[in-house]
Design an enzyme around this catalytic site. Structure first.
Site, PDB file in Angstrom:
ATOM      1  N   ASP A   1       0.669  -1.345   0.143  1.00 34.81           N
ATOM      2  CA  ASP A   1      -0.084   0.173  -0.433  1.00 34.81           C
ATOM      3  C   ASP A   1       0.447   1.364   0.400  1.00 34.81           C
ATOM      4  OD1 ASP A   1      -2.515   1.436   0.456  1.00 34.81           O
ATOM      5  OD2 ASP A   1      -1.474   1.798   2.287  1.00 34.81           O
TER       6      ASP A   1
ATOM      7  N   VAL B   1      -6.941   7.247   3.355  1.00 35.58           N
ATOM      8  CA  VAL B   1      -6.199   7.957   2.735  1.00 35.58           C
ATOM      9  C   VAL B   1      -5.222   8.248   1.827  1.00 35.58           C
ATOM     10  CG1 VAL B   1      -8.260   9.593   3.602  1.00 35.58           C
ATOM     11  CG2 VAL B   1      -6.082   9.595   4.091  1.00 35.58           C
ATOM     12  N   ARG B   2      -4.515   7.227   1.828  1.00 28.44           N
ATOM     13  CA  ARG B   2      -3.030   7.798   1.208  1.00 28.44           C
ATOM     14  C   ARG B   2      -3.106   7.425  -0.616  1.00 28.44           C
ATOM     15  NH1 ARG B   2       0.173   3.788   3.848  1.00 28.44           N
ATOM     16  NH2 ARG B   2       0.821   5.315   5.018  1.00 28.44           N
ATOM     17  N   ALA B   3      -4.211   6.699  -0.582  1.00 28.94           N
ATOM     18  CA  ALA B   3      -4.482   6.784  -2.230  1.00 28.94           C
ATOM     19  C   ALA B   3      -5.499   7.937  -2.615  1.00 28.94           C
ATOM     20  CB  ALA B   3      -6.014   5.609  -2.482  1.00 28.94           C
TER      21      ALA B   3
END
Length: 373
Positions: A177, A258-260
């Site tokens: 991720d 919320v990294r995406a």
């Protein structure tokens, strides 16, 4: 970057030239991902998954040749699998401390890769601790070292490119991720594409210098685009429409955290900068969405089943107001035959109704203590 530095990028070198990025055939997603990471290294690097012989390392080396070489940048640094943490982040120079009584920092591979490409072949075989450390530095652009009470930090703005062959093991989801962009290369190519790749490679192997000269103009144009895009990043804002579209795509993919969202916005901004536009358009988001979501999208098998909604036992009784054995109002009703309605029975979810079991008479059973005749 000024024109003289662009020209210096292609100045004759004593070493044999690398395969030109402009000469890469096929794999448009890979080319896009590498260019985006070159424009904004804080995207978090590119992870390339594919079988052997799909030009993963060739593409990463070719990208390094396009990066600005100001301040010693544009290097291609290969990280061996057996590297230690000190080799990666750097260490204290004990010799200088003993001989001269001063603390000195000995740079590691991260310092060498600043403003260049750090390449990790088979990153899934690298120790998890080193991968975690690498991704921290890649996301912040700064390498911080703490050794024996001495702190040191230096800029480490690098384009991280990791490759992996799924046949040799997977990367832990927590580390997967953290890679900004992901490209999965197929193991089959169309006939015409195979021919173009093989012809180009044979021509390069025959005369690398002559082959590289054929792509000088395109290489210069790519280098200028990267330099201009880097300079334009700060002037491109993230509008409300971009936020809404990105949030909707990430929500639909059921990604965690919320990294995406952050990576997609950065990648879309880099895409707009590469195309010479001053704002993020829907086309920029659509162009980078799959690169961001491919390794984060939650599969259907990973989605937990919905919990069945149970009846509220504290609800007031309906019907004739009869009471159950525990004193609570009974909610069961009867149909015209006088039998209880199964839909109104206590909600013992998952239980099966009792089934009648026939009893067979067993004859001629020999007692356990009986002797054989």
């Amino acid at each position: 970057m000024n024109p003289s530095s662009i020209d210096a990028l292609f100045a004759p070198a004593s070493a044999a030239p690398s395969y030109p990025f402009a000469a890469l055939h096929g794999q448009p997603q890979l080319r896009t991902a590498l260019l985006l990471a070159a424009v904004d290294p804080l995207i978090g690097g590119v992870l390339i998954e594919g079988p052997r012989g799909t030009a993963k390392s060739t593409s990463a080396r070719a990208l390094a040749e396009l990066l600005p070489r100001e301040h010693g940048g544009g290097r291609f640094v290969d990280l061996p699998l057996g590297s230690s943490e000190e080799q990666l982040v750097g260490s204290l120079d004990l010799e200088a401390a003993l001989q001269h009584g001063r603390v000195a920092f000995r740079p590691g591979l991260l310092a060498r890769a600043h403003d260049g490409v750090l390449y990790i072949d088979e990153v899934n075989l690298l120790a998890d601790g080193l991968v975690d450390l690498l991704l921290d530095v890649c996301a912040s652009g700064i390498n911080r070292v703490e050794r024996d009470g001495v702190s040191h930090q230096h800029p480490a703005r690098l384009t991280l490119v990791g490759t992996m062959n799924p046949e040799e093991g997977e990367l832990r989801p927590q580390l997967l991720d953290r890679f900004g962009l992901f490209v999965r290369l197929g193991d089959t190519l169309a006939t015409a594409e195979r021919q173009a790749i093989v012809r180009a490679r044979l021509a390069f192997d025959t005369d690398p210098a002559a082959f590289a000269r054929r792509f000088d103009a395109e290489q210069r144009d790519l280098a200028r685009r990267i330099a201009r895009a880097r300079s334009a990043l700060a002037g491109i804002g993230f509008g409300d429409a971009a936020h809404e579209r990105v949030a909707a795509l990430c929500h639909a993919a059921q990604v965690e955290g919320v990294r995406a969202d952050l990576v997609m916005l950065r990648a879309a901004r880099a895409h707009a900068a590469l195309d010479g536009r001053g704002e993020i358009a829907d086309a920029d988001i659509d162009a980078v969405a799959e690169l961001v979501l491919a390794h984060r999208r939650k599969a259907a098998d990973d989605v937990p089943p919905q919990t069945p909604q149970h009846r509220d036992d504290t609800a007031p009784a309906q019907g004739d107001g009869s009471r159950s054995t525990n004193g609570q109002a009974s909610t069961s009703t009867s149909d015209d035959s006088g039998q209880p309605d199964p839909s109104d029975q206590p909600d013992d979810w998952g239980a099966l109704p009792p089934q009648p079991v026939p009893i067979h008479t067993v004859k001629n059973v020999r007692p356990l203590h009986a002797k054989k005749p």
